[in-house]
Design a protein around this motif. Structure first.
Motif, PDB file in Angstrom:
ATOM      1  N   LEU A  44       0.807  -1.223   0.000  1.00  0.00           N
ATOM      2  CA  LEU A  44       0.000   0.000   0.000  1.00  0.00           C
ATOM      3  C   LEU A  44       0.841   1.275   0.000  1.00  0.00           C
ATOM      4  N   GLY A  45       2.156   1.111   0.120  1.00  0.00           N
ATOM      5  CA  GLY A  45       3.005   2.296   0.219  1.00  0.00           C
ATOM      6  C   GLY A  45       2.783   3.038   1.511  1.00  0.00           C
ATOM      7  N   GLY A  46       2.488   2.290   2.557  1.00  0.00           N
ATOM      8  CA  GLY A  46       2.189   2.893   3.855  1.00  0.00           C
ATOM      9  C   GLY A  46       3.329   2.753   4.837  1.00  0.00           C
ATOM     10  N   GLU A  47       3.079   3.233   6.023  1.00  0.00           N
ATOM     11  CA  GLU A  47       4.044   3.182   7.118  1.00  0.00           C
ATOM     12  C   GLU A  47       3.637   2.067   8.075  1.00  0.00           C
ATOM     13  N   LEU A  48       4.613   1.339   8.571  1.00  0.00           N
ATOM     14  CA  LEU A  48       4.368   0.254   9.520  1.00  0.00           C
ATOM     15  C   LEU A  48       4.828   0.659  10.905  1.00  0.00           C
ATOM     16  N   ASP A  49       4.014   0.361  11.887  1.00  0.00           N
ATOM     17  CA  ASP A  49       4.404   0.510  13.285  1.00  0.00           C
ATOM     18  C   ASP A  49       3.706  -0.603  14.061  1.00  0.00           C
ATOM     19  N   VAL A  50       4.049  -0.712  15.308  1.00  0.00           N
ATOM     20  CA  VAL A  50       3.402  -1.701  16.161  1.00  0.00           C
ATOM     21  C   VAL A  50       2.474  -0.999  17.133  1.00  0.00           C
ATOM     22  N   VAL A  51       1.437  -1.688  17.524  1.00  0.00           N
ATOM     23  CA  VAL A  51       0.558  -1.204  18.581  1.00  0.00           C
ATOM     24  C   VAL A  51       0.754  -2.168  19.749  1.00  0.00           C
ATOM     25  N   LEU A  52       1.117  -1.620  20.873  1.00  0.00           N
ATOM     26  CA  LEU A  52       1.471  -2.450  22.021  1.00  0.00           C
ATOM     27  C   LEU A  52       0.386  -2.394  23.092  1.00  0.00           C
ATOM     28  N   VAL A  53      -0.073  -3.546  23.475  1.00  0.00           N
ATOM     29  CA  VAL A  53      -1.055  -3.688  24.547  1.00  0.00           C
ATOM     30  C   VAL A  53      -0.642  -4.863  25.417  1.00  0.00           C
ATOM     31  N   ARG A  54      -1.093  -4.835  26.651  1.00  0.00           N
ATOM     32  CA  ARG A  54      -0.830  -5.939  27.578  1.00  0.00           C
ATOM     33  C   ARG A  54      -2.095  -6.237  28.359  1.00  0.00           C
ATOM     34  N   LYS A  55      -2.208  -7.479  28.703  1.00  0.00           N
ATOM     35  CA  LYS A  55      -3.308  -7.939  29.542  1.00  0.00           C
ATOM     36  C   LYS A  55      -3.039  -7.511  30.979  1.00  0.00           C
ATOM     37  N   LEU A  56      -4.084  -7.092  31.676  1.00  0.00           N
ATOM     38  CA  LEU A  56      -4.011  -6.900  33.130  1.00  0.00           C
ATOM     39  C   LEU A  56      -4.441  -8.212  33.746  1.00  0.00           C
ATOM     40  N   ARG A  57      -3.565  -8.795  34.539  1.00  0.00           N
ATOM     41  CA  ARG A  57      -3.775 -10.140  35.060  1.00  0.00           C
ATOM     42  C   ARG A  57      -4.586 -10.146  36.358  1.00  0.00           C
ATOM     43  N   ALA A  58      -5.367 -11.180  36.504  1.00  0.00           N
ATOM     44  CA  ALA A  58      -6.134 -11.360  37.739  1.00  0.00           C
ATOM     45  C   ALA A  58      -5.181 -11.677  38.886  1.00  0.00           C
ATOM     46  N   PRO A  59      -5.519 -11.269  40.113  1.00  0.00           N
ATOM     47  CA  PRO A  59      -4.618 -11.486  41.245  1.00  0.00           C
ATOM     48  C   PRO A  59      -4.321 -12.953  41.532  1.00  0.00           C
ATOM     49  N   SER A  60      -5.284 -13.819  41.398  1.00  0.00           N
ATOM     50  CA  SER A  60      -5.071 -15.219  41.752  1.00  0.00           C
ATOM     51  C   SER A  60      -4.796 -16.113  40.550  1.00  0.00           C
ATOM     52  N   ASN A  61      -4.909 -15.568  39.349  1.00  0.00           N
ATOM     53  CA  ASN A  61      -4.711 -16.363  38.146  1.00  0.00           C
ATOM     54  C   ASN A  61      -4.153 -15.460  37.043  1.00  0.00           C
ATOM     55  N   PRO A  62      -2.829 -15.457  36.846  1.00  0.00           N
ATOM     56  CA  PRO A  62      -2.229 -14.542  35.879  1.00  0.00           C
ATOM     57  C   PRO A  62      -2.631 -14.807  34.431  1.00  0.00           C
ATOM     58  N   GLU A  63      -3.226 -15.952  34.155  1.00  0.00           N
ATOM     59  CA  GLU A  63      -3.694 -16.240  32.794  1.00  0.00           C
ATOM     60  C   GLU A  63      -5.069 -15.626  32.528  1.00  0.00           C
ATOM     61  N   PHE A  64      -5.767 -15.250  33.568  1.00  0.00           N
ATOM     62  CA  PHE A  64      -7.113 -14.695  33.446  1.00  0.00           C
ATOM     63  C   PHE A  64      -7.033 -13.171  33.376  1.00  0.00           C
ATOM     64  N   ALA A  65      -7.627 -12.595  32.368  1.00  0.00           N
ATOM     65  CA  ALA A  65      -7.559 -11.145  32.180  1.00  0.00           C
ATOM     66  C   ALA A  65      -8.672 -10.430  32.938  1.00  0.00           C
ATOM     67  N   ILE A  66      -8.280  -9.317  33.548  1.00  0.00           N
ATOM     68  CA  ILE A  66      -9.275  -8.433  34.164  1.00  0.00           C
ATOM     69  C   ILE A  66      -9.358  -7.120  33.399  1.00  0.00           C
ATOM     70  N   GLY A  67      -8.522  -7.002  32.371  1.00  0.00           N
ATOM     71  CA  GLY A  67      -8.524  -5.798  31.570  1.00  0.00           C
ATOM     72  C   GLY A  67      -7.321  -5.755  30.665  1.00  0.00           C
ATOM     73  N   ALA A  68      -7.065  -4.565  30.115  1.00  0.00           N
ATOM     74  CA  ALA A  68      -5.927  -4.359  29.222  1.00  0.00           C
ATOM     75  C   ALA A  68      -5.433  -2.930  29.364  1.00  0.00           C
ATOM     76  N   ILE A  69      -4.171  -2.733  28.980  1.00  0.00           N
ATOM     77  CA  ILE A  69      -3.551  -1.415  29.023  1.00  0.00           C
ATOM     78  C   ILE A  69      -2.743  -1.219  27.750  1.00  0.00           C
ATOM     79  N   ASN A  70      -2.753   0.006  27.219  1.00  0.00           N
ATOM     80  CA  ASN A  70      -1.903   0.281  26.064  1.00  0.00           C
ATOM     81  C   ASN A  70      -0.688   1.072  26.538  1.00  0.00           C
ATOM     82  N   GLU A  71       0.229   1.324  25.621  1.00  0.00           N
ATOM     83  CA  GLU A  71       1.486   1.962  26.009  1.00  0.00           C
ATOM     84  C   GLU A  71       1.334   3.413  26.432  1.00  0.00           C
TER      85      GLU A  71
END
Length: 125
Positions: A44-71
């Motif tokens: 497309l003749g465009g510009e590439l960048d990354v979008v960074l997000v991370r899961k907010l982990r549950a206190p008793s189970n780090p695999e379970f998400a309680i939300g997300a945060i961006n950079e």
């Protein structure tokens, strides 16, 4: 459905050709989408960048998400966060930990320039 990721990226790029020449910003979610997004940005003749997000982990189970945060520190918090024991103090600490990881990753992915500015641009994620 697709032979591989390259074939999928080429097909998607063909469908997005209406944006060619309009300097679109292609945002890839690491890691799997980055090679595909490079193909699309090139076609497309465009510009590439990354979008960074991370899961907010549950206190008793780090695999379970309680939300997300961006950079930028913007947070989405699920309605069930408090029900599973995520106190305001826990959430603040988790946000800080994930934000630090996002900052480290930004430095690894694009060490020589800041994130691309999407203002007044066509953005394809």
């Amino acid at each position: 459905m697709f032979e591989d990721r390259t074939a999928a990226a080429l097909q998607l790029a063909e469908r997005l050709m209406i944006y060619k020449g309009q300097n679109p910003l292609i945002l890839a979610i690491p890691r799997g989408a980055v090679p595909m997004s490079r193909i699309i940005a090139d076609k497309l003749g465009g510009e590439l960048d990354v979008v960074l997000v991370r899961k907010l982990r549950a206190p008793s189970n780090p695999e379970f998400a309680i939300g997300a945060i961006n950079e930028n520190g913007q947070v989405y918090l699920a309605g069930h966060a408090a029900q599973i024991g995520a106190t305001p103090e826990y959430i603040e600490a988790e946000k800080a930990a994930q934000l630090e990881l996002l900052r480290e990753r930004r430095l690894r992915y694009t060490p020589v320039h800041p994130p691309a500015d999407p203002h007044d641009r066509i953005v394809i994620v």
